[in-house]
Write a protein that holds these residues in place. Structure first.
Motif, PDB file in Angstrom:
ATOM      1  N   PHE A  86       0.817  -1.198   0.000  1.00 25.48           N
ATOM      2  CA  PHE A  86       0.000   0.000   0.000  1.00 25.48           C
ATOM      3  C   PHE A  86       0.857   1.256   0.000  1.00 25.48           C
ATOM      4  N   GLY A 102      -4.139   4.063  -1.217  1.00 23.02           N
ATOM      5  CA  GLY A 102      -4.487   3.472  -2.501  1.00 23.02           C
ATOM      6  C   GLY A 102      -5.104   2.105  -2.283  1.00 23.02           C
ATOM      7  N   ARG A 103      -5.518   1.458  -3.390  1.00 20.56           N
ATOM      8  CA  ARG A 103      -6.147   0.151  -3.270  1.00 20.56           C
ATOM      9  C   ARG A 103      -5.129  -0.981  -3.211  1.00 20.56           C
TER      10      ARG A 103
ATOM     11  N   GLN B  38     -10.637  -1.524   7.162  1.00 20.79           N
ATOM     12  CA  GLN B  38     -10.384  -2.122   5.862  1.00 20.79           C
ATOM     13  C   GLN B  38     -11.526  -3.081   5.590  1.00 20.79           C
ATOM     14  N   GLY B  41     -12.129  -6.081  -0.169  1.00 19.44           N
ATOM     15  CA  GLY B  41     -11.284  -5.348  -1.090  1.00 19.44           C
ATOM     16  C   GLY B  41     -10.060  -4.918  -0.300  1.00 19.44           C
ATOM     17  N   ARG B  42      -9.354  -3.902  -0.737  1.00 22.26           N
ATOM     18  CA  ARG B  42      -8.071  -3.674  -0.096  1.00 22.26           C
ATOM     19  C   ARG B  42      -7.936  -2.344   0.622  1.00 22.26           C
ATOM     20  N   GLY B  43      -8.685  -1.322   0.217  1.00 22.88           N
ATOM     21  CA  GLY B  43      -8.389   0.006   0.726  1.00 22.88           C
ATOM     22  C   GLY B  43      -8.701   0.195   2.193  1.00 22.88           C
TER      23      GLY B  43
END
Lengths: 111, 111
Positions: A86, A102-103, B38, B41-43
């Motif tokens: 990240f 960010g993703r 979180q 997904g990742r963000g």
């Protein structure tokens, strides 16, 4: 808030290969950090780099604040490098911990 | 050296039940404290931050609240959990001139 875009979203490498991860951001920042999220979810600090270049072993990072991007280089990748990377930034004038993430880039390193 | 502790590591709670997650920092004074989430997904998204005892800023409207009863203690709470509150919650700290450091996180599943 600031828009943070990371690329590529996914990266698959053979052990020993080199890679470059990119982070673009949309406004002036006073903090930029790179993290590695391990399989247990913990965020490991890699670099605090609002500008300039730093190196730590096989990893290095460069931030060009005037052009609003940062690069993370991984050389001679190892399977233990796998995980999500990240990039996170804080607005100039904001407290350093008010981060926009960010993703991430999902890195998979095969033996 | 400074360390940050979060607990519990995992939690499964029924819809409508209350929530209390705790974060403490050792080895520093007057830290800025943050709660991030979180989701799938990742963000990561900043939920709350605090620059001092009793001072809480909310970044996004939601079903959660935060409190800072002591200098190095930050608590995330809910009176009635929703399914959408499921996620991975991370606490972080900074000083004025330091990068952000994260705790190990709490994985919350609302069933």
């Amino acid at each position: 808030g600031i828009q943070v875009e990371q690329s590529p979203p996914d990266l698959i490498l053979q052990e020993g290969a080199n890679s470059t991860l990119r982070c673009n951001f949309s406004d002036s920042v006073n903090n930029l950090q790179w993290f590695h999220q391990n399989p247990w979810g913990q965020l490991i600090n890699l670099f605090y780099i609002p500008s300039g270049t730093k190196q730590n072993g096989r990893l290095s990072a460069t931030t060009v604040a005037t052009e609003r991007y940062s690069l993370l280089y991984i050389s001679s990748s190892q399977t233990t490098d796998s995980g999500v990377y990240f990039c996170a930034v804080a607005h100039r004038g904001s407290t350093l911990g008010r981060l926009y993430f960010g993703r991430g880039t999902q890195l998979t390193v095969w033996p | 050296s400074q360390t940050i502790h979060q607990w519990p590591a995992t939690l499964v709670q029924p819809v409508g039940s209350p929530l209390s997650l705790e974060c403490t920092v050792e080895g520093t004074s007057n830290p800025n404290l943050y709660w991030y989430r979180q989701a799938a997904g990742r963000g990561l998204q900043l939920l709350f931050y605090s620059v001092g005892i009793g001072q809480i800023s909310s970044e996004v409207p939601q079903n959660l609240s935060a409190s800072r009863p002591q200098d190095r203690q930050f608590i995330l709470s809910s009176k009635k959990l929703l399914l959408s509150d499921s996620g991975f919650y991370l606490c972080a700290w900074t000083r004025m001139d330091t990068e952000a450091f994260f705790g190990q996180g709490t994985r919350l599943t609302v069933v």
